[in-house]
Design an enzyme around this catalytic site. Structure first.
Site, PDB file in Angstrom:
ATOM      1  CE1 TYR A  19       1.574   3.256  12.739  1.00 31.73           C
ATOM      2  CE2 TYR A  19       1.700   4.342  14.857  1.00 31.73           C
ATOM      3  CZ  TYR A  19       0.952   3.859  13.807  1.00 31.73           C
ATOM      4  OH  TYR A  19      -0.417   3.988  13.819  1.00 31.73           O
ATOM      5  CD  GLU A  47      10.203  -5.828   5.768  1.00 32.28           C
ATOM      6  OE1 GLU A  47      10.676  -5.154   6.704  1.00 32.28           O
ATOM      7  OE2 GLU A  47       9.051  -6.321   5.807  1.00 32.28           O
ATOM      8  N   GLY A  52       0.794  -1.232   0.000  1.00 36.61           N
ATOM      9  CA  GLY A  52       0.000   0.000   0.000  1.00 36.61           C
ATOM     10  C   GLY A  52       0.821   1.275   0.000  1.00 36.61           C
ATOM     11  N   GLY A  53       2.142   1.153   0.244  1.00 37.90           N
ATOM     12  CA  GLY A  53       3.017   2.324   0.207  1.00 37.90           C
ATOM     13  C   GLY A  53       2.993   3.179   1.454  1.00 37.90           C
ATOM     14  CG  HIS A  57      -6.911  12.884  18.627  1.00 34.11           C
ATOM     15  ND1 HIS A  57      -8.124  12.270  18.469  1.00 34.11           N
ATOM     16  CD2 HIS A  57      -7.014  14.059  17.947  1.00 34.11           C
ATOM     17  CE1 HIS A  57      -8.930  13.021  17.738  1.00 34.11           C
ATOM     18  NE2 HIS A  57      -8.283  14.117  17.413  1.00 34.11           N
ATOM     19  CB  CYS A  63      -5.332   3.825   7.422  1.00 34.00           C
ATOM     20  SG  CYS A  63      -5.072   4.655   5.847  1.00 34.00           S
TER      21      CYS A  63
END
Length: 545
Positions: free
Chosen positions: A484, A236, A112-113, A292, A176
């Protein structure tokens, strides 16, 4: 010099010249050598759509940039791949691995980049990007409550198609919808169902991986050690994940959400925060209460503009409005939650509400938004994450919130997400992701902005907050989360004989005691370290095997 000696000397010079010329050509043209090799493996015919793009192709830049989610990395100075391969089946991945190995190119695999450091499409050495956009099939078996999902699918597509089959099933992945499952699942993957079912990686039951030899392996043929490693240890490092088999989970027919804004002076916000940090991780697993903090400009009672810190407290509750309001009034009356603050949604609408791609005030959203790979606004961003094991003192939190004033209004944000629930019960060695019992919440610091020239300013603000919070978060090591990714934690020089020692510094932050087991798996399945990047698991040198 006699004739025979001269002839020998001349022949040697000619041979040397041709050898040198050949070596120079092969070094100068790794791209052409890759293309020749690839076309031998995958003949280009009518049934085969275009798979390979180079900088000579008109579509090269649009394909490269289309899923760069962090606009920091859309610039002339960002290293570009010599080749982009867009495979549509495993044979194309196999050919890419074999040909990259043959001609000495590294591979970056992009789903998804969303890699925070752009490492799914950036390398400092000549490289190929394997862009999995065309491998996105999702095959759902409602009877067994499982699905095979190709690694190029997005979370939004997964949620949408499961919901199409059965509204009371879903999968515990992230919020997301444009995130790709290839990287998300292999780094852990947390979201709205984490406190009920754990991470995405906890709910993977099989996989297809193409290894360094170009072989397609499933769970049985790869063995349990490698299967363990790719679920949270970064796929990966070990090959290219082509597909995952996931276990679907039950979700309620309705859930209740609220998102209330608290705009008061900082000491008042900190009182609410302190109550939150001591209670959120203890709630029953059917309630997620997150918060938040962000700065906004407001007009005060005297008509003057001023900047204040706003706190938002948001819920996802598996149940109805009355039950949630009752629970909040008993456990957290300071928030003052009323029925009118709450909305009952189906699970899929809850997913959309917290997706970040629709307006919070919009009630009439369609679930097809989950299929839109370009949904949501792209910005440049920087992000760092911490895990908190003991309450942050109120005096310290006042100063942490005040640091938001050092950033542009609305540019900096802190997000705090509770752990607990089933995360307390899963062993830290069940998969490589170790952050389980004893974690109260995660705290991330992020900045987003528009202009490339502002990169350093905002990156440095995130670094300064991260440095400031050092005494108040996990220590020895200070924990981190692979999804992250943070290159400030350290990079590995794979040419160095000390690469294991270098990698351990950041490796134990991500993986804790699981790092050494990951190294053993890497040493076994990729001893020559073909699959590598600045933060990849190193194999042990031969004499340490």
């Amino acid at each position: 010099m006699n004739c025979s000696a001269f002839s020998f000397w001349f022949v040697c010079k000619i041979i040397f010249f041709f050898l040198s010329f050949h070596i120079q050509i092969s070094i100068a043209n790794p791209r052409e050598n890759f293309l020749k090799c690839f076309s031998k493996h995958i003949p280009n015919n009518v049934a085969n759509p275009k798979l390979v793009y180079t900088q000579h192709d008109q579509l090269y830049m649009s394909i490269l940039n289309s899923t760069i989610q962090n606009l920091r990395f859309i610039s002339d100075t960002t290293p570009k791949p010599l080749v982009i391969v867009t495979p549509s089946n495993n044979s194309h991945i196999q050919a890419t691995i074999l040909c990259s190995k043959k001609v000495g190119l590294q591979i970056r695999t992009r789903s998804g980049g969303h890699d925070a450091e752009g490492m799914s499409y950036i390398s400092q050495v000549p490289f190929v990007v394997v862009d999995l956009r065309n491998m996105h099939s999702i095959k759902i078996d409602v009877h067994s409550q499982t699905a095979w999902v190709e690694a190029g699918a997005t979370l939004g597509e997964v949620y949408y198609w499961i919901n199409e089959k059965n509204e009371n099933l879903s999968f515990p992945g992230g919020y997301c919808p444009t995130v790709g499952v290839g990287g998300h699942f292999s780094g852990g993957g947390y979201g709205a169902l984490m406190r009920n079912y754990g991470l995405a990686a906890d709910n993977i039951i099989d996989a297809h991986l193409v290894n360094v030899d170009g072989k397609v392996l499933d769970r049985k043929s790869m063995g349990e050690d490698l299967f363990w490693a790719i679920r949270g240890g970064g796929g990966e490092n070990f090959g290219i994940i082509a597909a995952w088999k996931i276990k679907l989970v039950a979700v309620p027919s309705k859930s209740t959400i609220f998102s209330v804004k608290k705009n008061m002076e900082i000491h008042g916000l900190v009182k609410l925060f302190n109550k939150w940090q001591n209670i959120a991780y203890k709630y029953d697993k059917d309630l997620v209460l997150m918060t938040h903090f962000i700065t906004k400009n407001i007009t005060d009672n005297h008509g003057k503009n001023k900047t204040t810190v706003h706190g938002y407290f948001s819920s996802i509750f598996h149940g109805g409005v009355d039950s949630l309001v009752d629970l909040m009034n008993k456990s957290f009356p300071e928030l003052g939650i009323k029925k009118t603050d709450c909305k009952e949604f189906s699970w899929i609408d809850t997913t959309i509400f917290y997706s970040g791609v629709v307006n919070f005030n919009t009630a009439n959203f369609k679930k097809e938004i989950l299929l839109d790979r370009s949904a949501g606004k792209k910005t440049a961003f920087s992000i760092k994450l911490d895990y908190v094991k003991k309450p942050i003192p109120e005096t310290a939190m006042v100063k942490i919130l005040e640091k938001l004033y050092e950033e542009d209004v609305g540019a900096g944000m802190y997000v705090l997400y509770p752990y607990g629930g089933i995360m307390e019960e899963i062993s830290e060695s069940a998969i490589p992701f170790p952050h389980r019992a004893g974690i109260m919440y995660e705290l991330w610091y992020t900045a987003s902005w528009e202009k490339q020239e502002d990169n350093e300013k905002h990156i440095n603000w995130v670094r300064s907050v991260y440095n400031f919070t050092t005494p108040y978060v996990s220590q020895n090591p200070r924990l981190a989360y692979l999804n992250y990714r943070d290159l400030d934690l350290g990079k590995t020089n794979h040419a160095s004989p000390n690469n294991y020692t270098q990698a351990r510094i950041w490796g134990e932050k991500y993986f804790g005691k699981n790092f050494n087991r990951l190294v053993k798996v890497k040493t076994k399945v990729d001893p020559n370290n073909f699959f590598r990047n600045e933060q990849s698991i190193p194999p042990l040198p031969p004499h340490h095997h």
